[in-house]
Design a protein around this motif. Sequence first.
Motif, PDB file in Angstrom:
ATOM      1  N   ALA A 139      24.440 -10.336   8.890  1.00  9.25           N
ATOM      2  CA  ALA A 139      25.425 -10.763   7.903  1.00  9.25           C
ATOM      3  C   ALA A 139      25.409 -12.283   7.793  1.00  9.25           C
ATOM      4  O   ALA A 139      25.154 -13.000   8.772  1.00  9.25           O
ATOM      5  N   ALA A 140      25.696 -12.772   6.604  1.00  7.77           N
ATOM      6  CA  ALA A 140      25.675 -14.222   6.390  1.00  7.77           C
ATOM      7  C   ALA A 140      26.697 -14.928   7.256  1.00  7.77           C
ATOM      8  O   ALA A 140      26.479 -16.072   7.691  1.00  7.77           O
ATOM      9  N   ASN A 141      27.809 -14.260   7.529  1.00 11.83           N
ATOM     10  CA  ASN A 141      28.880 -14.869   8.332  1.00 11.83           C
ATOM     11  C   ASN A 141      28.938 -14.293   9.746  1.00 11.83           C
ATOM     12  O   ASN A 141      30.009 -14.240  10.364  1.00 11.83           O
ATOM     13  N   GLU A 142      27.819 -13.844  10.271  1.00 15.75           N
ATOM     14  CA  GLU A 142      27.770 -13.204  11.593  1.00 15.75           C
ATOM     15  C   GLU A 142      28.268 -14.163  12.669  1.00 15.75           C
ATOM     16  O   GLU A 142      27.789 -15.300  12.787  1.00 15.75           O
ATOM     17  N   THR A 143      29.221 -13.721  13.454  1.00 17.52           N
ATOM     18  CA  THR A 143      29.755 -14.547  14.540  1.00 17.52           C
ATOM     19  C   THR A 143      28.810 -14.530  15.731  1.00 17.52           C
ATOM     20  O   THR A 143      27.895 -13.694  15.815  1.00 17.52           O
ATOM     21  N   ASP A 144      29.029 -15.449  16.671  1.00 23.11           N
ATOM     22  CA  ASP A 144      28.199 -15.487  17.875  1.00 23.11           C
ATOM     23  C   ASP A 144      28.305 -14.165  18.638  1.00 23.11           C
ATOM     24  O   ASP A 144      27.304 -13.650  19.148  1.00 23.11           O
ATOM     25  N   GLY A 145      29.525 -13.627  18.726  1.00 25.86           N
ATOM     26  CA  GLY A 145      29.703 -12.371  19.442  1.00 25.86           C
ATOM     27  C   GLY A 145      28.982 -11.219  18.774  1.00 25.86           C
ATOM     28  O   GLY A 145      28.328 -10.414  19.447  1.00 25.86           O
ATOM     29  N   ALA A 146      29.088 -11.159  17.449  1.00 25.37           N
ATOM     30  CA  ALA A 146      28.400 -10.092  16.714  1.00 25.37           C
ATOM     31  C   ALA A 146      26.894 -10.243  16.817  1.00 25.37           C
ATOM     32  O   ALA A 146      26.165  -9.244  16.906  1.00 25.37           O
ATOM     33  N   ARG A 147      26.413 -11.473  16.833  1.00 23.61           N
ATOM     34  CA  ARG A 147      24.973 -11.696  16.969  1.00 23.61           C
ATOM     35  C   ARG A 147      24.486 -11.239  18.337  1.00 23.61           C
ATOM     36  O   ARG A 147      23.421 -10.603  18.442  1.00 23.61           O
ATOM     37  N   SER A 148      25.250 -11.522  19.378  1.00 27.10           N
ATOM     38  CA  SER A 148      24.843 -11.091  20.721  1.00 27.10           C
ATOM     39  C   SER A 148      24.769  -9.577  20.813  1.00 27.10           C
ATOM     40  O   SER A 148      23.825  -9.016  21.387  1.00 27.10           O
ATOM     41  N   VAL A 149      25.784  -8.905  20.246  1.00 28.83           N
ATOM     42  CA  VAL A 149      25.796  -7.441  20.288  1.00 28.83           C
ATOM     43  C   VAL A 149      24.654  -6.881  19.445  1.00 28.83           C
ATOM     44  O   VAL A 149      23.915  -5.976  19.882  1.00 28.83           O
ATOM     45  N   GLY A 150      24.459  -7.422  18.240  1.00 28.30           N
ATOM     46  CA  GLY A 150      23.384  -6.940  17.375  1.00 28.30           C
ATOM     47  C   GLY A 150      22.016  -7.135  17.982  1.00 28.30           C
ATOM     48  O   GLY A 150      21.156  -6.242  17.927  1.00 28.30           O
ATOM     49  N   ASP A 151      21.799  -8.318  18.572  1.00 28.05           N
ATOM     50  CA  ASP A 151      20.516  -8.580  19.225  1.00 28.05           C
ATOM     51  C   ASP A 151      20.321  -7.656  20.426  1.00 28.05           C
ATOM     52  O   ASP A 151      19.210  -7.162  20.675  1.00 28.05           O
ATOM     53  N   GLY A 152      21.403  -7.429  21.175  1.00 27.41           N
ATOM     54  CA  GLY A 152      21.299  -6.549  22.336  1.00 27.41           C
ATOM     55  C   GLY A 152      20.959  -5.125  21.956  1.00 27.41           C
ATOM     56  O   GLY A 152      20.137  -4.465  22.608  1.00 27.41           O
ATOM     57  N   LEU A 153      21.570  -4.624  20.891  1.00 27.51           N
ATOM     58  CA  LEU A 153      21.250  -3.264  20.438  1.00 27.51           C
ATOM     59  C   LEU A 153      19.803  -3.175  19.963  1.00 27.51           C
ATOM     60  O   LEU A 153      19.110  -2.190  20.229  1.00 27.51           O
ATOM     61  N   ALA A 154      19.342  -4.215  19.251  1.00 26.53           N
ATOM     62  CA  ALA A 154      17.955  -4.210  18.773  1.00 26.53           C
ATOM     63  C   ALA A 154      16.966  -4.335  19.930  1.00 26.53           C
ATOM     64  O   ALA A 154      15.861  -3.769  19.877  1.00 26.53           O
ATOM     65  N   MET A 155      17.357  -5.059  20.977  1.00 31.33           N
ATOM     66  CA  MET A 155      16.455  -5.289  22.110  1.00 31.33           C
ATOM     67  C   MET A 155      16.390  -4.079  23.049  1.00 31.33           C
ATOM     68  O   MET A 155      15.318  -3.720  23.542  1.00 31.33           O
ATOM     69  N   PHE A 156      17.542  -3.433  23.276  1.00 28.05           N
ATOM     70  CA  PHE A 156      17.591  -2.412  24.321  1.00 28.05           C
ATOM     71  C   PHE A 156      17.917  -0.999  23.802  1.00 28.05           C
ATOM     72  O   PHE A 156      17.414  -0.020  24.358  1.00 28.05           O
ATOM     73  N   ALA A 157      18.745  -0.884  22.767  1.00 28.98           N
ATOM     74  CA  ALA A 157      19.165   0.449  22.320  1.00 28.98           C
ATOM     75  C   ALA A 157      18.176   1.070  21.341  1.00 28.98           C
ATOM     76  O   ALA A 157      17.752   2.216  21.524  1.00 28.98           O
ATOM     77  N   SER A 158      17.788   0.335  20.308  1.00 29.56           N
ATOM     78  CA  SER A 158      16.850   0.903  19.327  1.00 29.56           C
ATOM     79  C   SER A 158      15.544   1.364  19.968  1.00 29.56           C
ATOM     80  O   SER A 158      15.082   2.486  19.707  1.00 29.56           O
ATOM     81  N   PRO A 159      14.898   0.551  20.840  1.00 31.33           N
ATOM     82  CA  PRO A 159      13.656   1.014  21.469  1.00 31.33           C
ATOM     83  C   PRO A 159      13.864   2.203  22.394  1.00 31.33           C
ATOM     84  O   PRO A 159      12.925   2.967  22.639  1.00 31.33           O
ATOM     85  N   ALA A 160      15.082   2.363  22.917  1.00 30.61           N
ATOM     86  CA  ALA A 160      15.343   3.470  23.846  1.00 30.61           C
ATOM     87  C   ALA A 160      15.271   4.817  23.158  1.00 30.61           C
ATOM     88  O   ALA A 160      15.065   5.844  23.826  1.00 30.61           O
ATOM     89  N   ILE A 161      15.418   4.846  21.837  1.00 31.43           N
ATOM     90  CA  ILE A 161      15.370   6.130  21.124  1.00 31.43           C
ATOM     91  C   ILE A 161      13.978   6.738  21.249  1.00 31.43           C
ATOM     92  O   ILE A 161      13.825   7.906  21.658  1.00 31.43           O
ATOM     93  N   ASP A 162      12.946   5.971  20.928  1.00 28.67           N
ATOM     94  CA  ASP A 162      11.578   6.488  21.084  1.00 28.67           C
ATOM     95  C   ASP A 162      11.245   6.720  22.549  1.00 28.67           C
ATOM     96  O   ASP A 162      10.560   7.696  22.904  1.00 28.67           O
ATOM     97  N   ARG A 163      11.734   5.837  23.412  1.00 27.71           N
ATOM     98  CA  ARG A 163      11.454   5.980  24.842  1.00 27.71           C
ATOM     99  C   ARG A 163      12.038   7.283  25.370  1.00 27.71           C
ATOM    100  O   ARG A 163      11.404   8.004  26.149  1.00 27.71           O
ATOM    101  N   ALA A 164      13.259   7.599  24.945  1.00 31.51           N
ATOM    102  CA  ALA A 164      13.902   8.835  25.408  1.00 31.51           C
ATOM    103  C   ALA A 164      13.166  10.066  24.898  1.00 31.51           C
ATOM    104  O   ALA A 164      12.983  11.040  25.648  1.00 31.51           O
ATOM    105  N   ARG A 165      12.764  10.045  23.635  1.00 30.86           N
ATOM    106  CA  ARG A 165      12.011  11.188  23.102  1.00 30.86           C
ATOM    107  C   ARG A 165      10.752  11.441  23.923  1.00 30.86           C
ATOM    108  O   ARG A 165      10.417  12.590  24.242  1.00 30.86           O
ATOM    109  N   GLU A 166      10.049  10.380  24.249  1.00 31.91           N
ATOM    110  CA  GLU A 166       8.809  10.534  25.026  1.00 31.91           C
ATOM    111  C   GLU A 166       9.106  10.990  26.448  1.00 31.91           C
ATOM    112  O   GLU A 166       8.381  11.817  27.019  1.00 31.91           O
ATOM    113  N   LEU A 167      10.170  10.467  27.031  1.00 31.66           N
ATOM    114  CA  LEU A 167      10.515  10.855  28.400  1.00 31.66           C
ATOM    115  C   LEU A 167      10.873  12.331  28.498  1.00 31.66           C
ATOM    116  O   LEU A 167      10.496  13.013  29.466  1.00 31.66           O
ATOM    117  N   VAL A 168      11.612  12.824  27.534  1.00 34.22           N
ATOM    118  CA  VAL A 168      11.998  14.233  27.559  1.00 34.22           C
ATOM    119  C   VAL A 168      10.763  15.122  27.537  1.00 34.22           C
ATOM    120  O   VAL A 168      10.679  16.134  28.254  1.00 34.22           O
TER     121      VAL A 168
END
Length: 378
Positions: free
Chosen positions: A70-99
Amino acid sequence: MRFLFTSNPLVGHWLPMLPLARAAEAAGHEVVVAAGPDVLADIDRRGLTAWSIGPDLATIQAGVRDRPRAANETDGARSVGDGLAMFASPAIDRARELVVRTANWLPDVVVQEIYELAGAYVPARVHVLHGLGAHYPGFVALRELALGFVGSTLGPAAWRTPVADTPYIDPFPPMLQSQDDRPFNDVLGVRPDAGEVGPDDVLPPSVGQLPYERTVYLTLGTLFNSTERFAMPLDALQELAVNVVLTCGYGVDKAAFGPLPPHVVVEAYLPQALLLPTCSAVVCHAGAGTVIGALANGVPLVCLPRGADQFGNADQVSRTGAGITLRPDEVSADSIRDACRRVLDDASYAAAASALQDEIALLPDASAVLKELVRRAG
């Protein structure tokens, strides 16, 4: 029993689990380490069974860089968004493969490094979170949020115990954790180490031939290192009458540092277990592995944190008096040089590091933690 260790594709995230993996292996259990492709070579060279799961680090970092903002993304929102992109989004494919990978190899115990999410989708008798360093502020809520993000695509995880109640293996001694933030209710302390020493591991002659009595180790880890990032701290340290040993990682060209004075050595990699006992101070990014390795040897630090959990690790080093922290807006060649002089010449820093060394030595070793996990899984 079967032990599955899961990790993001970051060497500094999987390595803290190595002592427990070794203990399980020595006790005759089956051990598999599942991680992104970037760390497979490191796992393989240690003789452990490795599974490649999920995207590589470059793909993950591209996802962080390119995510919608978002154009007005706060520091807190950026940290959460970056964290989800770094750790949560990749975990979806990782979990499928692990199962799929575990369908014919069901583990009894799953050990996840604390930022890894996919392991929660593997059925097992016991799931454990393995810490890296100082507690990240608000971590429990952030992990629950990330699991919810993954669950919105994959559905509920196999392990549904709340994060705060999941067994937590902590390689940081209690003195080095925040005294005001105790996020986990079931903590198993484990004694960390500064890394394995292989039969062929030695320090190169260039280190043994350094001229000064005292040595300072300079490292910026595996994520935030480049020739440019090393320029300022190296400029600061080489003006001191100390040996400087710099490890730059395999992704940085040693030749790019140019001619060096005789008291400075640059190597791609050196075994910290051999190097740290020879050091009088460490200047680093405050990555958990480097911090705990230095303190396990009673070596004080100058911390130059840049992101992620590094700020929390650095804050605890400063709070305990075992070193000095320079935040990004405080970093200059002069401030690094002055901080290093202080930790070298003021005996209180070495004394505080030595006190932490003593506390680390009192933690249970990995074999004791293994016995407890086997008891719980039995």
